[in-house]
Design an enzyme around this catalytic site. Structure first.
Site, PDB file in Angstrom:
ATOM      1  N   CYS A 125      -3.635  10.353  -6.678  1.00  0.00           N
ATOM      2  CA  CYS A 125      -3.857   9.112  -7.334  1.00  0.00           C
ATOM      3  C   CYS A 125      -4.643  10.036  -9.135  1.00  0.00           C
ATOM      4  CB  CYS A 125      -3.182   7.971  -7.728  1.00  0.00           C
ATOM      5  SG  CYS A 125      -4.944   7.070  -7.288  1.00  0.00           S
ATOM      6  N   GLY A 147      10.864  -0.728  -0.484  1.00  0.00           N
ATOM      7  CA  GLY A 147      10.088  -1.253  -1.609  1.00  0.00           C
ATOM      8  C   GLY A 147      11.165  -2.770  -2.029  1.00  0.00           C
ATOM      9  N   ILE A 185       0.520  -0.909  -0.181  1.00  0.00           N
ATOM     10  CA  ILE A 185       0.203   0.131  -0.172  1.00  0.00           C
ATOM     11  C   ILE A 185       1.017   1.107   0.441  1.00  0.00           C
ATOM     12  CG2 ILE A 185      -2.000  -1.418   1.263  1.00  0.00           C
ATOM     13  CD1 ILE A 185      -1.365  -0.255   4.054  1.00  0.00           C
ATOM     14  N   PHE A 187       8.494  17.082  -1.959  1.00  0.00           N
ATOM     15  CA  PHE A 187       9.138  17.761  -2.105  1.00  0.00           C
ATOM     16  C   PHE A 187       9.540  18.741  -2.826  1.00  0.00           C
ATOM     17  CE2 PHE A 187      11.252  21.378  -0.095  1.00  0.00           C
ATOM     18  CZ  PHE A 187      10.014  23.043   0.200  1.00  0.00           C
ATOM     19  N   TRP A 194       1.590   5.754   0.635  1.00  0.00           N
ATOM     20  CA  TRP A 194       1.456   6.485   1.471  1.00  0.00           C
ATOM     21  C   TRP A 194       0.431   7.862   1.901  1.00  0.00           C
ATOM     22  CZ3 TRP A 194       1.804  10.991  -0.249  1.00  0.00           C
ATOM     23  CH2 TRP A 194       3.381  11.568  -1.473  1.00  0.00           C
ATOM     24  N   GLU A 205       2.980  13.226 -13.991  1.00  0.00           N
ATOM     25  CA  GLU A 205       2.545  13.352 -12.721  1.00  0.00           C
ATOM     26  C   GLU A 205       3.689  14.027 -11.706  1.00  0.00           C
ATOM     27  OE1 GLU A 205      -0.566  10.017 -10.015  1.00  0.00           O
ATOM     28  OE2 GLU A 205       1.012   9.021 -10.722  1.00  0.00           O
ATOM     29  N   ILE A 206       2.399  15.091 -11.007  1.00  0.00           N
ATOM     30  CA  ILE A 206       3.092  15.822 -10.378  1.00  0.00           C
ATOM     31  C   ILE A 206       3.159  15.288  -8.799  1.00  0.00           C
ATOM     32  CG2 ILE A 206       3.633  17.778  -9.587  1.00  0.00           C
ATOM     33  CD1 ILE A 206       3.049  19.130 -12.569  1.00  0.00           C
ATOM     34  N   PHE A 207       1.818  14.587  -8.550  1.00  0.00           N
ATOM     35  CA  PHE A 207       1.422  14.691  -7.294  1.00  0.00           C
ATOM     36  C   PHE A 207       1.623  15.685  -6.370  1.00  0.00           C
ATOM     37  CE2 PHE A 207       1.708  11.081  -4.741  1.00  0.00           C
ATOM     38  CZ  PHE A 207      -0.306   9.926  -5.329  1.00  0.00           C
ATOM     39  N   LYS A 266       2.710  -4.773   3.084  1.00  0.00           N
ATOM     40  CA  LYS A 266       3.875  -3.749   3.450  1.00  0.00           C
ATOM     41  C   LYS A 266       3.299  -3.209   2.903  1.00  0.00           C
ATOM     42  CE  LYS A 266       6.499  -2.240   0.472  1.00  0.00           C
ATOM     43  NZ  LYS A 266       6.484  -0.889   1.277  1.00  0.00           N
ATOM     44  N   GLU A 269      -3.339  -0.411  -8.931  1.00  0.00           N
ATOM     45  CA  GLU A 269      -4.103   0.822  -8.922  1.00  0.00           C
ATOM     46  C   GLU A 269      -3.335   1.753  -9.095  1.00  0.00           C
ATOM     47  OE1 GLU A 269      -5.062   3.794  -8.149  1.00  0.00           O
ATOM     48  OE2 GLU A 269      -5.625   3.455  -5.794  1.00  0.00           O
ATOM     49  N   SER A 325       3.116   3.669  -7.877  1.00  0.00           N
ATOM     50  CA  SER A 325       3.292   4.391  -8.878  1.00  0.00           C
ATOM     51  C   SER A 325       3.412   3.474 -10.495  1.00  0.00           C
ATOM     52  CB  SER A 325       5.020   5.447  -9.228  1.00  0.00           C
ATOM     53  OG  SER A 325       5.848   4.318  -8.971  1.00  0.00           O
TER      54      SER A 325
END
Length: 543
Positions: free
Chosen positions: A344, A267, A208, A392, A210, A441-443, A234, A310, A288
Site C-alpha cells: 500500500c 467481504g 485484514i 493480474f 491478502w 493505485e496499481i498494486f 476476518k 489503513e 482499499s
C-alpha cells in the site's frame, strides 16, 4: 515490510530449510536496501518463472473456522477454494463464513469479554501468554513461512527471514505493553480525587488484507489482546491459511477460548456482517480506500462503533539532483517492486530531478530487466506471482493504460510464462501527473518515472493526490531533507531508506489513506476506552 531492520534480520538468520545463499549475497542485499552500493546482480534473469513449480514443504492442517477455541465447519457447510498463484490450481477448500458464522464468532467473543477470563487476567499473565505465542512462532518459523508463500506467492526467503521473524517481534512488542498501560491521577481545582482509567474497549472486529496476511494479523490482534479485548478476525479470502495456523499456536500458548475467533469468508457477506454488527465495539480495517468507505458507512449506520482504517496509497519517491544515481536506482527499485509491488505504501510515483533523469531511467530499466522473477520457493527469486487472476488482469490493464496515455514503456509490460500470475517488472518513463498510472493505485510491479525541475514544484506535485500514506526522499542535503519532511503530506516519510517497519514506529495515512495508526504506542489508543472517576475528598492533607 524493509531497509535496515530487514537487512539485519537477513544477516542474522539462516533458518530456511532451503540452502542459504553465500554471505556476500546478503551483504549485497543489505547494501541495496540501504542504498550504499551501485550496480549489483547483473546475473539476474527471469528464466526461473517458466520452470516446474517446487512442491511446498508444508501441509494444510487447518481449513475450518476458529470459533470459541474450536475449529468448526461453516453453518452453511459451504467452502471456497484458496489458490496457488504460481499455477492457478487449488491448494485447499476452506470453510466459507457467512452471517450466521459472524454471529457465532461475535457471541463467543462477547461472552469471553463479559464473562470469560481474558480481560480479568492480570496484565502480566496476558503478557506471558503473548510471549509464549512469539516463542511458538519462532519454533514453527519455516512451516508458517511456507504456508504464507504457497497461499500468497511472496518469496519464501522474504517470508522466512523477514516477515515471520517480524511477526514474532511484533507480538513480543505488544506483550511488553500489556502490563504497562497505566492510568493517571489528575489534580483538580478543588477537593476531589480524580482518576483517569484506560479500559479495554470490548469486542473488536478486524478485517485484514491478502498482501501481508500475518504482519497485518500482528498489527491488529497484538494491540487488541494486549489491551484486554477479545477479537473476531476476518481473513482475506485469497490468503486464509496462515492466520488459522498461527491462531492454533496462540491457543496452544494459553489463550482462553473465545478471546480470538477467525472467520474466513468474503467481504460483501462476512466482512459486511462484521462491520455492521451491533455487538462489535470497535472495528479495524486494512484494504482499499473504496472498501474502507463502505466499512466506515456500515459501522456508522449500525452502532456508531469507532473505526481505524489503513487504506490505499500512491506514494512519491523523490530523487534529488545531488543523489548518487546508482544508489537511488536501487532504493527506488526496492520501494516499488518489493512484495511484487503489492504494497500500500509502495513508492509508485518516482519523481526524478531533470539533471539526473536520463541516467536514472537507463539504470532503472537495466535493474528491472535483471530482476529475478520465478517460483517463490526457489532460492534467489526476488519476485513471485501476483496474488490472483483478478489482480493480474488489473495490472495488465494499467500497463495498457500507460501505453495508451503516451508514457514510454522502457521494460516489461506483459506476463511471464503461460502458467500462474507472473508479470515482468515494468518501467515507464515520460510519465505525466494526469496519466492513470501516475494517479491511481496499481498494486503491482509497475514503476512510473516522472521528471521535475525544482523543490517547490515536486512538493506541489507530490502532494497533489487524494492519498497520503507515505513518501520517500533521496538526497545528501540536510536542508532539502528537512524541507521535504515537513512539506510532504503523508503519515511516513523515509529519508534515504524505504519501508522501514519497526514495531515501535506508528504507521498510517493522511487524507484518503486512512484514520488512526497501526504499530507503536499510537496503536493502543484505538483499543482502549478512557474513563474519568471523580471522588470528593474531606479535609485533604493536600490537593
Amino acid at each position: 515490510m524493509a531497509a535496515r531492520w530487514i537487512a539485519s534480520s537477513l544477516l542474522s538468520r539462516s533458518r530456511s530449510r532451503f540452502s542459504p545463499r553465500s554471505p556476500d549475497y546478503f551483504v549485497g542485499l543489505k547494501d541495496r536496501f540501504d542504498g550504499s552500493v551501485s550496480g549489483i546482480l547483473p546475473r539476474f534473469s527471469t528464466a526461473a518463472a517458466v520452470e516446474e513449480p517446487i512442491a511446498p514443504p508444508v501441509q494444510v492442517n487447518y481449513n475450518q473456522l476458529l470459533i470459541n477455541g474450536k475449529f468448526v465447519d461453516s453453518a452453511s457447510g459451504k467452502t471456497f477454494p484458496t489458490m496457488d498463484p504460481r499455477t492457478g490450481e487449488v491448494i485447499a477448500h476452506v470453510a466459507e463464513g457467512g452471517i450466521e458464522d459472524i454471529n457465532r464468532a461475535v457471541s463467543a467473543a462477547r461472552q469471553a469479554f463479559d464473562e470469560g477470563p481474558w480481560p480479568k487476567l492480570t496484565a502480566y499473565e496476558r503478557s506471558r501468554i503473548i510471549y509464549r505465542f512469539a516463542d511458538l512462532i519462532e519454533k514453527h518459523n519455516d512451516e508458517i513461512a511456507a504456508l504464507e508463500t504457497w497461499d500468497n506467492g511472496k518469496p519464501f526467503e522474504q517470508a522466512a527471514q523477514i516477515e515471520i521473524p517480524m511477526l514474532a517481534r511484533l507480538m513480543r512488542y505488544y506483550a511488553g505493553w500489556a502490563d504497562k498501560i497505566h492510568g493517571l491521577i489528575v489534580p483538580a481545582d478543588g477537593p476531589h480525587h480524580v482518576q483517569v482509567l484506560y479500559e479495554p474497549i470490548g469486542v473488536c472486529g478486524q478485517i485484514i488484507p491478502w498482501n501481508f496476511p500475518l504482519l497485518m494479523y500482528a498489527w491488529k490482534v497484538g494491540p487488541a489482546l494486549a489491551c484486554g479485548n477479545t477479537v473476531v478476525l476476518k481473513t482475506a479470502e485469497q490468503t486464509p491459511l496462515s492466520a488459522l495456523f498461527v491462531s492454533k499456536l496462540l491457543h496452544e500458548a494459553g489463550l482462553p477460548d473465545g478471546a480470538l475467533n477467525v472467520v474466513s469468508g468474503f467481504g460483501p457477506i462476512a466482512g459486511a456482517a462484521l462491520a455492521s454488527h451491533m455487538d462489535v465495539d470497535k472495528l479495524a480495517f486494512t484494504g482499499s480506500t473504496n472498501t474502507g468507505k463502505v466499512v466506515l458507512e456500515l459501522a456508522a449506520r449500525s452502532n456508531l462503533k469507532p473505526v481505524t482504517l489503513e487504506l490505499g496509497g500512491k506514494s512519491p519517491m523523490i530523487i534529488m539532483d545531488d543523489a548518487d544515481v546508482d544508489k537511488a536506482v536501487e532504493l527506488a527499485h526496492f520501494a516499488l517492486f518489493f512484495n511484487q509491488g503489492q504494497c500500500c505504501c509502495a513508492g509508485s510515483r518516482t519523481f526524478v530531478h531533470e539533471r539526473v533523469y536520463d541516467e536514472f531511467v537507463a539504470k532503472a530499466k537495466a535493474r528491472a530487466l535483471n530482476r529475478v522473477v520465478g517460483d517463490p520457493f526457489r532460492n534467489g527469486v526476488e519476485q513471485g506471482p501476483q496474488i490472483d487472476e483478478d489482480q493480474f488482469n488489473k495490472i495488465l490493464h494499467y500497463i495498457k493504460c500507460g501505453v495508451d496515455d503516451g508514457a514510454t514503456l522502457e521494460a516489461g509490460g506483459d506476463r511471464l510464462g503461460t502458467k500462474g500470475y507472473y508479470i515482468r517488472p515494468t518501467v515507464f518513463s515520460n510519465v505525466e501527473d494526469g496519466m492513470r498510472i501516475a494517479s491511481e493505485e496499481i498494486f503491482g510491479p509497475v514503476q512510473s518515472i516522472l521528471k521535475f525541475k525544482d523543490l517547490d514544484e515536486v512538493i506541489r506535485r507530490a502532494n497533489n493526490s487524494c492519498y497520503g500514506l507515505a513518501a520517500g526522499v533521496f538526497t545528501n542535503n540536510l536542508d532539502t531533507a528537512n524541507t521535504l519532511t515537513r512539506a510532504l503530506k503523508a503519515g511516513s516519510i523515509w529519508i534515504n531508506c524505504f519501508d522501514v517497519f519497526d514495531a515501535a514506529i506508528p504507521f498510517g495515512g493522511y487524507k484518503m489513506s486512512g484514520h488512526g495508526r497501526e504499530k507503536g504506542i499510537e496503536s493502543l489508543k484505538g483499543y482502549l476506552q478512557v474513563k474519568s472517576v471523580v471522588t470528593p475528598l474531606k479535609n485533604p492533607a493536600w490537593l
